[in-house]
Design a protein around this motif. Structure first.
Motif, PDB file in Angstrom:
ATOM      1  N   ARG A 200      27.106  70.984 -26.161  1.00  0.00           N
ATOM      2  CA  ARG A 200      26.890  69.783 -25.100  1.00  0.00           C
ATOM      3  C   ARG A 200      26.126  68.871 -25.639  1.00  0.00           C
ATOM      4  N   SER A 201      25.160  69.225 -26.414  1.00  0.00           N
ATOM      5  CA  SER A 201      24.153  68.200 -27.286  1.00  0.00           C
ATOM      6  C   SER A 201      25.062  67.181 -27.822  1.00  0.00           C
ATOM      7  N   LEU A 204      26.995  64.995 -25.722  1.00  0.00           N
ATOM      8  CA  LEU A 204      26.169  64.053 -25.021  1.00  0.00           C
ATOM      9  C   LEU A 204      25.973  62.866 -26.197  1.00  0.00           C
ATOM     10  N   PHE A 211      21.814  56.868 -25.144  1.00  0.00           N
ATOM     11  CA  PHE A 211      20.781  57.672 -24.228  1.00  0.00           C
ATOM     12  C   PHE A 211      19.472  57.393 -24.274  1.00  0.00           C
TER      13      PHE A 211
END
Length: 280
Positions: A200-201, A204, A211
């Motif tokens: 998921r990193s 992301l 971000f």
């Protein structure tokens, strides 16, 4: 999953909790000593919940563990609702009721909180028994009595003491819930924490390339805090990184709560007790 206590017959449940023989037909009958009793059934229920979780608890599961039918158990415990009450109060008996206050209330309440944390990790299913309607058993009251004795002499108004106790109970319970969920995540999902975060990193970074610009304060915090947290986790031993993070958050949060209690009630060098102006 949330289980509400006290859903069975009130008289029978309270009778079983407090050890009365007036339990609506469950008193011992003349004849040979039965092979089962309430304590044995409750112990089996605790074992099922400890090993398989609250969702697996049923009268049939407890009966199977004891080599009996569910119908046999109803002679002693009217239903699963009463069984949950009895199990909850039974395991609370593991908690110490005496703490050394010779060094002051703060070390004693810290030891109490550490014991409660360890207790919840041994019996995570207890966290699924709602506190909205307490069990009202003797060991539940003994646990409360213990904390009242520790905090009763610190000089706060009784209503304030009661609310401080509520904060402490819910803080320990809430942080322990986080830790137990971290323990349960891998066996429940089959995905290791490292794999879950790595996947998921990466996504992301792909879907939110801006971000850091969108969340600058968070990004700045994480850039320094994450390394320190990983160092603490490595020093913590076998616990997972996330569980160790929950343990450290528990330690720091408890300290801040106790700092607040200490600030609300303090003593001059001449022994005069004062209560801060902000105390309700």
């Amino acid at each position: 999953m949330v289980v509400f206590a006290g859903q069975g017959d009130a008289r029978r449940s309270m009778s079983l909790l407090w050890g009365s023989t007036e339990s609506g037909g469950t008193a011992p009958k003349p004849g040979p000593k039965p092979g089962l009793d309430v304590d044995t059934i409750v112990a089996a229920g605790v074992a099922v919940a400890d090993e398989r979780g609250m969702a697996a608890l049923s009268m049939r599961a407890v009966g199977t563990r004891l080599g009996r039918t569910a119908m046999t158990l109803y002679t002693y415990v009217p239903s699963k609702s009463e069984l949950v009450d009895l199990m909850h109060d039974r395991v609370l008996a593991e908690l110490p009721t005496e703490y050394d206050t010779s060094a002051g209330w703060r070390p004693a309440i810290t030891d109490w909180a550490d014991d409660a944390w360890a207790f919840y990790l041994r019996h995570p299913w207890v966290l699924q028994v709602s506190q909205a309607r307490p069990v009202l058993g003797p060991n539940e009251y003994a646990r409360l009595e213990t904390v009242v004795r520790i905090l009763g002499g610190i000089g706060l108004e009784p209503l304030h003491v009661r609310r401080v106790i509520a904060v402490l109970f819910q803080f320990v319970r809430g942080m322990a819930l986080v830790a137990t969920e971290h323990r349960q995540a891998v066996p429940e999902t089959g995905v290791p924490d490292e794999e879950w975060w790595a996947q998921r990193s990466a996504l992301l970074a792909e879907f939110a390339p801006d971000f850091t610009e969108r969340f600058p304060a968070l990004a700045a915090l994480e850039s320094t805090a994450s390394l320190a947290a990983m160092t603490e986790a490595e020093a913590g031993g076998a616990a997972s990184h996330m569980e160790q993070e929950a343990r450290e958050a528990f330690r720091v949060g408890l300290g801040l709560i106790l700092d607040g209690v200490e600030a609300a009630a303090w003593t001059d060098s001449d022994g005069t007790l004062h209560t801060s102006a902000g105390t309700p």
